[in-house]
Design an enzyme around this catalytic site. Structure first.
Site, PDB file in Angstrom:
ATOM      1  N   HIS A  25       0.841  -1.201   0.000  1.00 58.28           N
ATOM      2  CA  HIS A  25       0.000   0.000   0.000  1.00 58.28           C
ATOM      3  C   HIS A  25       0.870   1.243   0.000  1.00 58.28           C
ATOM      4  CE1 HIS A  25       0.474   1.609   4.161  1.00 58.28           C
ATOM      5  NE2 HIS A  25       0.821   0.371   4.429  1.00 58.28           N
ATOM      6  N   CYS A  26       0.295   2.348  -0.483  1.00 58.15           N
ATOM      7  CA  CYS A  26       0.952   3.651  -0.396  1.00 58.15           C
ATOM      8  C   CYS A  26       0.086   4.520   0.511  1.00 58.15           C
ATOM      9  CB  CYS A  26       1.136   4.260  -1.775  1.00 58.15           C
ATOM     10  SG  CYS A  26      -0.401   4.511  -2.690  1.00 58.15           S
ATOM     11  N   ALA A  27       0.120   5.825   0.323  1.00 56.51           N
ATOM     12  CA  ALA A  27      -0.607   6.717   1.226  1.00 56.51           C
ATOM     13  C   ALA A  27      -2.117   6.549   1.131  1.00 56.51           C
ATOM     14  CB  ALA A  27      -0.232   8.167   0.940  1.00 56.51           C
TER      15      ALA A  27
END
Length: 463
Positions: A25-27
């Site tokens: 995942h990212c932000a």
């Protein structure tokens, strides 16, 4: 619906655990690498609670949950037995997409873990700028001369450390992404900024001289650089992995780190560093030339098109440009321009939310607009604006107008990676009022155009 249930339904909708290669995942996005795109039930995914949009890009199915929520969903997915991204992310990553997209994605994988410390450093710069302003000090009956020298030294520690040792951060993250030992990456990066070498800033200022090897290869420290550490990290990680395969296990612990650091220190200081630092300077000069275009053209173009680049997923390349602007010039005019693009998308989404009579769309639009005003536009773009097309283009117009004004007014932030409302902390000086003004203009243009011309409830039919 609870996060555990959402995570379970996500797993089922993407084709089950057997179709999932890895998850990260990212932000804002849950990034699921799948074996077969055809097995994904995309309609089911997009109708799940808390999902603000989803799309498939270069082997990854990216599901937008927004900041905070994505972390919780990710943890639930892991607890349900889905494997996280392997250590050797570059090797595990599927090779779909062209070379450019794969390169940009790799660049993003390297930079995303570093961004939090750069954000913190930018905030420290903004706060130092605020606290040392004569107008602010005057409120307390003080003058700049009255500031304690030790306090100023402490603020320099806060604001200078991350950029001075940036090569160590980049090399660490690059080794991690390409399957090497991150601690070797840290040491290699620290070698690039060793105090035994002439300081790059002092050489640039003329107070120190580069070491000339063979009378034509300049050797200096690489404080604040990115590409030398990035390229050295890629080659170093691959070299280390190769050595692990050919060195007998009995000697592996002793020989592999020694040989890796020996070879890479020579290559980095004598070949990779000089070549790619020169290339960095070319990129920086080109960026500064574009930003200096007359009549606000740079702001108009960048502000108007930045969110199109976000849609393509290759916007992480701008991290490199912003870092170079900050380390070489001390300010970041790019930040104010792209902020307008984000603010305008938030304004367009807000207009959709206020104009629609659909309770479901209102429930999606309002938090998505707030997210955009906090600097995260994916929920607004993928969840609302792109879905109805015209709001997205009205937001682009607003971004262009705001970017034009920003460029004309010469706004330049003290840091990077925070925008719109949080970005105020990068402009806590004489730029504060102009910064608020350009954001209000961008939001207003995106809002008004969308409300008048960009959206009607009739568009919901057939969606």
């Amino acid at each position: 619906m609870e996060n555990r249930e959402i995570a379970q339904q996500v797993i089922e909708a993407v084709g089950g655990k057997g179709n999932i290669r890895s998850v990260a995942h990212c932000a804002t996005r849950l990034r699921v690498m799948v074996a077969d795109e055809g097995a994904i039930d995309k309609e089911r995914i997009e109708n799940l609670d808390k999902v603000k949009g989803a799309f498939f890009n270069s082997g990854q199915y990216q599901i937008i949950f927004g900041t905070g929520t994505v972390n919780k969903i990710y943890e639930e997915v892991l607890q349900l037995g889905v494997g996280e991204q392997p250590k050797d992310e570059a090797a595990a990553r599927p090779q779909e997409g062209n070379v450019f997209k794969r390169t940009i994605r790799t660049f993003g994988d390297v930079f995303v873990p570093i961004i939090p410390v750069l954000v913190a450093t930018g905030l420290f710069m903004g706060l130092r700028g605020l606290l040392t302003q004569p107008e602010i000090l005057g409120l307390f009956g003080l003058s700049p001369e009255a500031i304690n020298a030790n306090f100023l030294l402490y603020t320099q520690v806060l604001t200078d450390t991350a950029f001075a040792f940036l090569p160590a951060l980049v090399a660490w993250s690059t080794f991690r992404v390409f399957g090497g030992s991150p601690v070797i990456g840290i040491v290699l990066g620290l070698m690039l900024v060793s105090p035994s070498l002439p300081n790059a800033y002092e050489v640039a200022a003329g107070s120190a001289e580069a070491i000339m090897l063979f009378d034509f290869i300049p050797i200096v420290g690489y404080q604040g650089t990115v590409l030398p550490a990035f390229i050295s990290g890629i080659i170093g990680a691959k070299l280390e992995k190769k050595l692990h395969k050919i060195v007998p296990e009995t000697f592996d612990l002793l020989v592999t780190p020694f040989v890796t650091l020996l070879i890479m220190s020579v290559l980095s200081l004598m070949l990779i560093g000089p070549v790619f630092h020169s290339f960095e300077n070319v990129v920086l000069n080109a960026t500064e030339w574009i930003l200096a275009l007359p009549f606000g053209l740079a702001g108009l173009i960048i502000g108007g098109l930045n969110q199109v680049i976000v849609v393509t997923g290759v916007h992480h390349i701008f991290n490199f440009l912003e870092v170079q602007l900050l380390t070489n010039t001390g300010s970041n005019p790019f930040n104010a321009i792209i902020t307008c693009g984000m603010a305008a998308q938030g304004g367009a989404t807000l207009a959709v939310g206020l104009k629609t009579k659909s309770k479901k769309l209102k429930a999606l639009a309002f938090p998505s607009a707030l997210s955009a005003l906090l600097g995260i536009t994916e929920p607004a773009i993928f969840g609302v604006n792109l879905r109805y097309v015209r709001p997205f283009f009205m937001g682009l117009i607003g971004g262009g107008v705001g970017g034009f004004l920003s460029n004309m007014m010469g706004l330049s932030g003290t840091g990077m990676s925070i925008t719109v409302i949080p970005g105020i902390l990068l402009y806590l000086n004489e730029q504060l009022i102009p910064y608020i003004f350009i954001n209000l203009v961008a939001i207003g243009v995106g809002f008004i155009l969308t409300y008048l011309f960009g959206f009607k409830d009739e568009q919901l039919e057939g969606m």
